[in-house]
Structures are given as structure tokens and as C-alpha cells.
Design a protein around this motif. Structure first.
Motif, PDB file in Angstrom:
ATOM      1  N   LEU A  49      -0.932  16.825 -14.855  1.00  0.00           N
ATOM      2  CA  LEU A  49      -1.339  14.896 -14.476  1.00  0.00           C
ATOM      3  C   LEU A  49      -0.379  14.819 -13.667  1.00  0.00           C
ATOM      4  O   LEU A  49      -1.193  14.257 -12.040  1.00  0.00           O
ATOM      5  CB  LEU A  49      -0.976  14.069 -15.076  1.00  0.00           C
ATOM      6  CG  LEU A  49      -2.121  13.481 -16.590  1.00  0.00           C
ATOM      7  CD1 LEU A  49      -1.294  12.501 -17.555  1.00  0.00           C
ATOM      8  CD2 LEU A  49      -3.158  12.823 -15.887  1.00  0.00           C
ATOM      9  N   GLU A  50       0.659  15.595 -13.405  1.00  0.00           N
ATOM     10  CA  GLU A  50       1.391  15.147 -12.292  1.00  0.00           C
ATOM     11  C   GLU A  50       0.946  15.641 -11.072  1.00  0.00           C
ATOM     12  O   GLU A  50       0.588  14.881  -9.870  1.00  0.00           O
ATOM     13  CB  GLU A  50       3.024  15.690 -12.263  1.00  0.00           C
ATOM     14  CG  GLU A  50       3.926  15.086 -11.519  1.00  0.00           C
ATOM     15  CD  GLU A  50       4.049  15.524 -10.778  1.00  0.00           C
ATOM     16  OE1 GLU A  50       4.330  15.496  -8.940  1.00  0.00           O
ATOM     17  OE2 GLU A  50       3.509  17.287  -9.909  1.00  0.00           O
ATOM     18  N   ARG A 108      -0.193  13.786  -7.672  1.00  0.00           N
ATOM     19  CA  ARG A 108       0.121  13.659  -6.275  1.00  0.00           C
ATOM     20  C   ARG A 108      -0.032  13.698  -4.809  1.00  0.00           C
ATOM     21  O   ARG A 108      -0.170  13.637  -4.374  1.00  0.00           O
ATOM     22  CB  ARG A 108       1.401  14.260  -6.446  1.00  0.00           C
ATOM     23  CG  ARG A 108       1.775  15.346  -5.154  1.00  0.00           C
ATOM     24  CD  ARG A 108       3.665  16.548  -5.830  1.00  0.00           C
ATOM     25  NE  ARG A 108       3.107  16.714  -6.635  1.00  0.00           N
ATOM     26  CZ  ARG A 108       2.964  18.354  -6.706  1.00  0.00           C
ATOM     27  NH1 ARG A 108       2.436  18.639  -5.204  1.00  0.00           N
ATOM     28  NH2 ARG A 108       2.736  19.207  -7.351  1.00  0.00           N
ATOM     29  N   HIS A 109      -1.758  15.198  -5.807  1.00  0.00           N
ATOM     30  CA  HIS A 109      -2.384  15.774  -4.924  1.00  0.00           C
ATOM     31  C   HIS A 109      -3.811  14.500  -4.118  1.00  0.00           C
ATOM     32  O   HIS A 109      -3.837  13.863  -3.104  1.00  0.00           O
ATOM     33  CB  HIS A 109      -3.537  16.388  -5.173  1.00  0.00           C
ATOM     34  CG  HIS A 109      -4.188  16.743  -4.269  1.00  0.00           C
ATOM     35  ND1 HIS A 109      -4.263  17.939  -3.260  1.00  0.00           N
ATOM     36  CD2 HIS A 109      -5.825  16.829  -4.731  1.00  0.00           C
ATOM     37  CE1 HIS A 109      -5.045  17.864  -2.809  1.00  0.00           C
ATOM     38  NE2 HIS A 109      -6.068  17.123  -3.587  1.00  0.00           N
ATOM     39  N   GLU A 162       7.375  10.473  -6.028  1.00  0.00           N
ATOM     40  CA  GLU A 162       7.503   9.333  -7.528  1.00  0.00           C
ATOM     41  C   GLU A 162       6.110   8.152  -7.923  1.00  0.00           C
ATOM     42  O   GLU A 162       5.956   7.753  -8.992  1.00  0.00           O
ATOM     43  CB  GLU A 162       8.561   8.463  -6.928  1.00  0.00           C
ATOM     44  CG  GLU A 162       8.813   7.257  -6.955  1.00  0.00           C
ATOM     45  CD  GLU A 162       9.261   6.512  -6.787  1.00  0.00           C
ATOM     46  OE1 GLU A 162       9.790   5.411  -7.428  1.00  0.00           O
ATOM     47  OE2 GLU A 162       9.279   6.162  -4.979  1.00  0.00           O
ATOM     48  N   VAL A 163       5.223   8.065  -7.506  1.00  0.00           N
ATOM     49  CA  VAL A 163       3.759   7.202  -7.969  1.00  0.00           C
ATOM     50  C   VAL A 163       3.447   8.513  -9.337  1.00  0.00           C
ATOM     51  O   VAL A 163       3.558   8.216  -9.993  1.00  0.00           O
ATOM     52  CB  VAL A 163       2.953   7.191  -6.691  1.00  0.00           C
ATOM     53  CG1 VAL A 163       1.404   6.710  -7.708  1.00  0.00           C
ATOM     54  CG2 VAL A 163       3.831   5.735  -6.029  1.00  0.00           C
ATOM     55  N   THR A 222       1.015  -1.211   0.207  1.00  0.00           N
ATOM     56  CA  THR A 222       0.567   0.505  -0.429  1.00  0.00           C
ATOM     57  C   THR A 222       0.852   1.055  -0.310  1.00  0.00           C
ATOM     58  O   THR A 222       1.713   1.115   0.673  1.00  0.00           O
ATOM     59  CB  THR A 222      -0.857   0.166   1.343  1.00  0.00           C
ATOM     60  OG1 THR A 222      -1.762  -1.416   1.585  1.00  0.00           O
ATOM     61  CG2 THR A 222      -1.833   1.395   1.306  1.00  0.00           C
ATOM     62  N   ALA A 223       0.260   2.098  -0.806  1.00  0.00           N
ATOM     63  CA  ALA A 223       1.188   2.929  -0.428  1.00  0.00           C
ATOM     64  C   ALA A 223       1.008   4.339   0.242  1.00  0.00           C
ATOM     65  O   ALA A 223       0.314   3.782   1.353  1.00  0.00           O
ATOM     66  CB  ALA A 223       0.428   4.274  -2.052  1.00  0.00           C
ATOM     67  N   ARG A 224       2.382   4.944   0.470  1.00  0.00           N
ATOM     68  CA  ARG A 224       2.401   6.045   1.952  1.00  0.00           C
ATOM     69  C   ARG A 224       2.358   7.252   0.545  1.00  0.00           C
ATOM     70  O   ARG A 224       2.590   7.792   0.169  1.00  0.00           O
ATOM     71  CB  ARG A 224       3.438   6.045   2.404  1.00  0.00           C
ATOM     72  CG  ARG A 224       3.358   4.083   3.197  1.00  0.00           C
ATOM     73  CD  ARG A 224       4.333   4.307   3.851  1.00  0.00           C
ATOM     74  NE  ARG A 224       6.170   4.329   3.027  1.00  0.00           N
ATOM     75  CZ  ARG A 224       6.875   3.220   3.050  1.00  0.00           C
ATOM     76  NH1 ARG A 224       5.866   1.892   3.157  1.00  0.00           N
ATOM     77  NH2 ARG A 224       7.923   3.324   1.377  1.00  0.00           N
ATOM     78  N   SER A 225       1.674   8.546   1.721  1.00  0.00           N
ATOM     79  CA  SER A 225       2.151  10.112   1.501  1.00  0.00           C
ATOM     80  C   SER A 225       3.344  10.357   0.550  1.00  0.00           C
ATOM     81  O   SER A 225       3.591  11.307  -0.259  1.00  0.00           O
ATOM     82  CB  SER A 225       1.259  10.916   2.625  1.00  0.00           C
ATOM     83  OG  SER A 225       0.251  10.420   2.956  1.00  0.00           O
ATOM     84  N   ALA A 226       4.397   9.677   1.185  1.00  0.00           N
ATOM     85  CA  ALA A 226       5.903   9.574   0.616  1.00  0.00           C
ATOM     86  C   ALA A 226       5.964   9.688   0.004  1.00  0.00           C
ATOM     87  O   ALA A 226       6.711  10.279  -1.321  1.00  0.00           O
ATOM     88  CB  ALA A 226       6.480   9.472   2.143  1.00  0.00           C
TER      89      ALA A 226
END
Length: 198
Positions: A43-44, A48-49, A14-15, A6-10
């Protein structure tokens, strides 16, 4: 071996870079951001948001400790009365916005919504792998992981939008079936797909 977490905010930056690289030329996203010069930046910022705010709604694929793929998803919507009212208001607002200049992206989203199941369901938004990991089963690993969780849940219906023939073939291998199409350009369309396990 591809591993999923699972992703983290940090992870957001990169995602966002990975997803922007994958979807800068996507026909559906080009309806939202028609200028190819500014599309990558927009898009980035969008990705990111989203990952910063909702990291738990993003599955990440890693290979040898490096990020090589991501899947953004949405859990089944609540069928409570307040939630139903909120979604009705949101749809009405989108209908108005879709008629305004620059509203082609919203109009596309509304066209896709027509084919999404009326019953509670999972929605898989964007699935991508890094070019350096293509052909290594990253997309399949992400789908296997998320669909395994979905199948263990009380709600097992899933829906998504395939914006290329290649993605459609991948989703068909995982049991998704085409239920409709939405125009993405003069000669292109995306396919809305639904998976209903037995």
C-alpha cells in the motif's frame, strides 16, 4: 484550524505513510493485497508512486503545520473518442485479469464501476485523517474543499466508495446517496455513492 493545500511530489512519502496507516485494514484494499503481512508495504508503495506522479490530484489537510489528512481524487474523464477507446480496452483487460488467480481486487473495482455515473464525473478515491487528529473535522474540511471546487465546475457530479458505516455517514452528510453495493468479504460490502447537486 485545519487548512487545505495541494500536494507536492516531495510530500509523497509522508502522505503514503498516513494513507497506509488508515487503509491497512480496509476491506476493499484487502482484496488487492490479501496478505496482511505484506499489505502495508504494498500500500505504501502504491500511494507513494501515485502522489509522486500526480501530486495535483491529492488534497492535503494540515493542522498547526502538521500533515493530518489526505484526499485522492480523479477529475472527470474526457468523453473524446480516443479516451473512450482507451477506457474500453482498459475495462476488457481488467475483466480478463479479474478471472485470474489474485484477481479479486480487480473484480471488486469492476463491481464498483457498474454503479459509477455514465456521465462525466469526479471520483473521490481515498479520504483519511491521522489518528492524532480524529474528531477535529479533518475529513469534513477535505470534503468541503474538494466539493466546493466541484460545485464551481461545469461538471458537478461526484462519486465515491464508502467501505465502512462511519465513512458512509460522513458522505451522507455531504449529500452523497447510496446507489449500489459491492462485496468486500464473506459478510462485508462497500457502498457506492453519488452526489448530484441541484
Amino acid at each position: 484550524m485545519v487548512t487545505i493545500r495541494t500536494a507536492r511530489s516531495a510530500d509523497a512519502k509522508e502522505v503514503a505513510a498516513l494513507l497506509t496507516e488508515a487503509f491497512s485494514g480496509d476491506p476493499a484494499w484487502s482484496l488487492y493485497y490479501p496478505d496482511p503481512a505484506t499489505r502495508p508495504r504494498k500500500l505504501e508503495a502504491h500511494y507513494r508512486h501515485r502522489v509522486q506522479r500526480h501530486p495535483r490530484l491529492t488534497d492535503l489537510a494540515e493542522l498547526d503545520g502538521q500533515l493530518v489528512g489526505a484526499l485522492l481524487w480523479e477529475a472527470p474523464r474526457s468523453d473524446s473518442r480516443p479516451a473512450a477507446i482507451w477506457h474500453a480496452v482498459k475495462r476488457a483487460t481488467q475483466r480478463i485479469a479479474s478471472r485470474m488467480p489474485g484477481g479479486r481486487g480487480i473484480a471488486h473495482t469492476l463491481a464498483v464501476e457498474v454503479y459509477r455515473p455514465k456521465a462525466p464525473h469526479w471520483y473521490l478515491h481515498d479520504i483519511a485523517s491521522s489518528p492524532r487528529a480524529r474528531g477535529k473535522g479533518v475529513g469534513s474540511a477535505l470534503l468541503e474543499h474538494r466539493l466546493g471546487i466541484i460545485d464551481a465546475n461545469t461538471v458537478t457530479i461526484a462519486s465515491l466508495e464508502a467501505t465502512s458505516p462511519g465513512s458512509r455517514r460522513l458522505y451522507e452528510r455531504f449529500g452523497f446517496e447510496a446507489v449500489g453495493t459491492a462485496t468486500t468479504g464473506t459478510d462485508t460490502e462497500s457502498t457506492i455513492m453519488v452526489r448530484r447537486p441541484d
